[in-house]
Design a protein around this motif. Structure first.
Motif, PDB file in Angstrom:
ATOM      1  N   LYS A  39       0.134  -0.835   0.068  1.00  0.00           N
ATOM      2  CA  LYS A  39       0.100  -0.341  -0.046  1.00  0.00           C
ATOM      3  C   LYS A  39       0.949   1.412  -0.685  1.00  0.00           C
ATOM      4  O   LYS A  39       1.859   1.167   0.857  1.00  0.00           O
ATOM      5  N   LYS A  40       0.338   1.725  -1.517  1.00  0.00           N
ATOM      6  CA  LYS A  40       1.368   3.102  -1.164  1.00  0.00           C
ATOM      7  C   LYS A  40       1.066   4.506   0.111  1.00  0.00           C
ATOM      8  O   LYS A  40      -0.934   4.166  -0.443  1.00  0.00           O
ATOM      9  N   ILE A  41       0.843   5.561  -0.010  1.00  0.00           N
ATOM     10  CA  ILE A  41       0.518   6.634   0.415  1.00  0.00           C
ATOM     11  C   ILE A  41      -0.641   7.047  -0.642  1.00  0.00           C
ATOM     12  O   ILE A  41      -0.297   7.512  -1.906  1.00  0.00           O
ATOM     13  N   GLY A  42      -1.813   7.111   0.032  1.00  0.00           N
ATOM     14  CA  GLY A  42      -2.673   7.886  -0.803  1.00  0.00           C
ATOM     15  C   GLY A  42      -3.399   6.701  -1.760  1.00  0.00           C
ATOM     16  O   GLY A  42      -4.243   7.151  -2.660  1.00  0.00           O
ATOM     17  N   LYS A  43      -3.109   5.795  -1.875  1.00  0.00           N
ATOM     18  CA  LYS A  43      -2.609   4.623  -3.609  1.00  0.00           C
ATOM     19  C   LYS A  43      -4.387   3.574  -2.360  1.00  0.00           C
ATOM     20  O   LYS A  43      -3.785   2.985  -1.380  1.00  0.00           O
ATOM     21  N   GLU A  44      -4.921   2.460  -3.598  1.00  0.00           N
ATOM     22  CA  GLU A  44      -5.835   1.187  -2.474  1.00  0.00           C
ATOM     23  C   GLU A  44      -3.959   0.277  -2.479  1.00  0.00           C
ATOM     24  O   GLU A  44      -3.156   0.341  -3.127  1.00  0.00           O
ATOM     25  N   ARG A  45      -4.703  -0.569  -1.582  1.00  0.00           N
ATOM     26  CA  ARG A  45      -3.788  -1.727  -1.273  1.00  0.00           C
ATOM     27  C   ARG A  45      -3.660  -2.552  -2.664  1.00  0.00           C
ATOM     28  O   ARG A  45      -5.189  -2.750  -3.481  1.00  0.00           O
ATOM     29  N   GLU A  46      -2.863  -2.861  -3.477  1.00  0.00           N
ATOM     30  CA  GLU A  46      -2.812  -3.163  -4.754  1.00  0.00           C
ATOM     31  C   GLU A  46      -2.289  -5.284  -4.722  1.00  0.00           C
ATOM     32  O   GLU A  46      -0.642  -5.151  -3.015  1.00  0.00           O
ATOM     33  N   GLY A  47      -2.118  -6.075  -4.796  1.00  0.00           N
ATOM     34  CA  GLY A  47      -1.195  -7.319  -5.061  1.00  0.00           C
ATOM     35  C   GLY A  47      -0.255  -7.235  -6.005  1.00  0.00           C
ATOM     36  O   GLY A  47      -0.023  -6.703  -6.804  1.00  0.00           O
ATOM     37  N   VAL A  48       1.402  -7.511  -4.920  1.00  0.00           N
ATOM     38  CA  VAL A  48       2.269  -7.397  -6.032  1.00  0.00           C
ATOM     39  C   VAL A  48       3.014  -9.133  -6.343  1.00  0.00           C
ATOM     40  O   VAL A  48       3.094  -9.331  -7.825  1.00  0.00           O
ATOM     41  N   ALA A  49       2.491  -9.813  -5.672  1.00  0.00           N
ATOM     42  CA  ALA A  49       3.406 -11.183  -5.835  1.00  0.00           C
ATOM     43  C   ALA A  49       2.050 -12.356  -5.255  1.00  0.00           C
ATOM     44  O   ALA A  49       2.068 -12.312  -4.344  1.00  0.00           O
ATOM     45  N   ALA A  50       2.284 -13.756  -6.156  1.00  0.00           N
ATOM     46  CA  ALA A  50       1.223 -14.768  -5.047  1.00  0.00           C
ATOM     47  C   ALA A  50       2.313 -16.153  -5.541  1.00  0.00           C
ATOM     48  O   ALA A  50       2.633 -16.301  -6.348  1.00  0.00           O
ATOM     49  N   ILE A  51       1.907 -16.586  -4.900  1.00  0.00           N
ATOM     50  CA  ILE A  51       2.252 -18.409  -5.438  1.00  0.00           C
ATOM     51  C   ILE A  51       0.980 -19.722  -4.290  1.00  0.00           C
ATOM     52  O   ILE A  51       1.039 -18.682  -3.785  1.00  0.00           O
ATOM     53  N   ASN A  52       1.311 -20.739  -5.300  1.00  0.00           N
ATOM     54  CA  ASN A  52      -0.040 -21.091  -5.375  1.00  0.00           C
ATOM     55  C   ASN A  52       0.720 -22.488  -4.097  1.00  0.00           C
ATOM     56  O   ASN A  52       1.897 -22.762  -5.115  1.00  0.00           O
ATOM     57  N   THR A  53       0.238 -22.573  -3.177  1.00  0.00           N
ATOM     58  CA  THR A  53       1.037 -23.796  -1.853  1.00  0.00           C
ATOM     59  C   THR A  53       1.425 -24.916  -2.597  1.00  0.00           C
ATOM     60  O   THR A  53       1.780 -25.627  -1.883  1.00  0.00           O
ATOM     61  N   VAL A  54       0.291 -25.497  -3.613  1.00  0.00           N
ATOM     62  CA  VAL A  54       0.283 -26.515  -3.902  1.00  0.00           C
ATOM     63  C   VAL A  54       0.977 -26.822  -5.558  1.00  0.00           C
ATOM     64  O   VAL A  54       2.041 -28.280  -5.019  1.00  0.00           O
ATOM     65  N   ASP A  55       1.256 -26.102  -6.343  1.00  0.00           N
ATOM     66  CA  ASP A  55       2.030 -26.567  -7.199  1.00  0.00           C
ATOM     67  C   ASP A  55       2.569 -25.559  -7.296  1.00  0.00           C
ATOM     68  O   ASP A  55       3.681 -25.294  -8.385  1.00  0.00           O
ATOM     69  N   SER A  56       2.999 -24.826  -6.139  1.00  0.00           N
ATOM     70  CA  SER A  56       4.502 -23.485  -6.151  1.00  0.00           C
ATOM     71  C   SER A  56       3.899 -22.400  -7.933  1.00  0.00           C
ATOM     72  O   SER A  56       4.949 -21.874  -8.005  1.00  0.00           O
ATOM     73  N   ALA A  99      -4.155 -16.536   1.668  1.00  0.00           N
ATOM     74  CA  ALA A  99      -5.579 -17.216   1.922  1.00  0.00           C
ATOM     75  C   ALA A  99      -5.955 -19.223   1.245  1.00  0.00           C
ATOM     76  O   ALA A  99      -4.796 -19.800   1.385  1.00  0.00           O
ATOM     77  N   ARG A 100      -7.160 -19.441   2.002  1.00  0.00           N
ATOM     78  CA  ARG A 100      -7.456 -20.874   2.567  1.00  0.00           C
ATOM     79  C   ARG A 100      -8.273 -21.216   0.909  1.00  0.00           C
ATOM     80  O   ARG A 100      -7.987 -22.616   0.879  1.00  0.00           O
ATOM     81  N   SER A 101      -8.345 -20.209   0.314  1.00  0.00           N
ATOM     82  CA  SER A 101     -10.059 -21.152  -1.118  1.00  0.00           C
ATOM     83  C   SER A 101      -8.958 -21.361  -1.717  1.00  0.00           C
ATOM     84  O   SER A 101      -7.854 -20.265  -2.469  1.00  0.00           O
ATOM     85  N   SER A 109      -6.389  -8.959  -2.762  1.00  0.00           N
ATOM     86  CA  SER A 109      -6.840  -9.184  -1.518  1.00  0.00           C
ATOM     87  C   SER A 109      -7.601  -8.711  -0.745  1.00  0.00           C
ATOM     88  O   SER A 109      -7.502  -9.566   0.449  1.00  0.00           O
ATOM     89  N   SER A 110      -8.879  -9.383  -1.519  1.00  0.00           N
ATOM     90  CA  SER A 110     -10.694  -8.955  -0.797  1.00  0.00           C
ATOM     91  C   SER A 110     -10.250 -11.263  -0.709  1.00  0.00           C
ATOM     92  O   SER A 110     -11.002 -11.587   0.454  1.00  0.00           O
ATOM     93  N   ASP A 111      -9.464 -11.600  -1.373  1.00  0.00           N
ATOM     94  CA  ASP A 111      -9.826 -13.244  -1.282  1.00  0.00           C
ATOM     95  C   ASP A 111      -8.809 -13.326  -0.074  1.00  0.00           C
ATOM     96  O   ASP A 111      -9.345 -14.858   0.451  1.00  0.00           O
ATOM     97  N   TYR A 112      -8.112 -13.239   0.493  1.00  0.00           N
ATOM     98  CA  TYR A 112      -7.235 -13.493   1.303  1.00  0.00           C
ATOM     99  C   TYR A 112      -8.027 -12.344   2.854  1.00  0.00           C
ATOM    100  O   TYR A 112      -8.397 -12.171   3.036  1.00  0.00           O
ATOM    101  N   GLY A 113      -7.659 -14.021   3.779  1.00  0.00           N
ATOM    102  CA  GLY A 113      -8.167 -13.559   5.009  1.00  0.00           C
ATOM    103  C   GLY A 113      -7.184 -13.240   6.435  1.00  0.00           C
ATOM    104  O   GLY A 113      -7.965 -13.303   7.355  1.00  0.00           O
TER     105      GLY A 113
END
Length: 125
Positions: A39-56, A99-101, A109-113
């Motif tokens: 999250k940058k100042i004055g900006k919405e939170r944004e996704g940077v990187a993610a990894i699937n824990t099952v298949d990487s 994220a569990r699902s 971000s809304s998919d992460y709990g």
């Protein structure tokens, strides 16, 4: 109490590198995606990187492709973000999230709990 704990934030100059780490508590449970958001100042939170824990499978925002690398460590519930060739525009608070699902959209971000408290990255010219 489930927690995520980030570390590695710092101040660097443009072109520099940093590695962020995130460790989840042992009682975190089943996780399908581990992600890094910022999250940058004055900006919405944004996704940077993610990894699937099952298949990487990894996912990156266009703005960081080729510069950032997400990886899942051997230790369970641990994920890192290697950031190279940092730019001033990378300055932000970086958050680790799980994220569990299996249906989660990796960079949405809304998919992460589960969220960490954040770690500050400052890049100066």
């Amino acid at each position: 109490q489930v927690y995520l704990r980030e570390s590695g934030g710092d101040s660097v100059q443009t072109g520099g590198s940093l590695t962020l780490s995130c460790e989840g508590s042992e009682n975190t449970g089943t996780i399908r995606f581990m992600g890094w958001f910022r999250k940058k100042i004055g900006k919405e939170r944004e996704g940077v990187a993610a990894i699937n824990t099952v298949d990487s499978t990894t996912y990156y925002a266009d703005s960081v492709k080729g510069r950032f690398t997400i990886s899942q460590a051997r230790a369970k519930f641990t994920v890192s973000l290697q950031m190279n060739n940092l730019k001033v525009e990378d300055t932000a608070i970086y958050y680790c999230a799980f994220a569990r699902s299996q249906w989660a959209t990796p960079l949405q971000s809304s998919d992460y709990g589960l969220w960490g408290q954040g770690t500050q990255v400052i890049v100066s010219s």
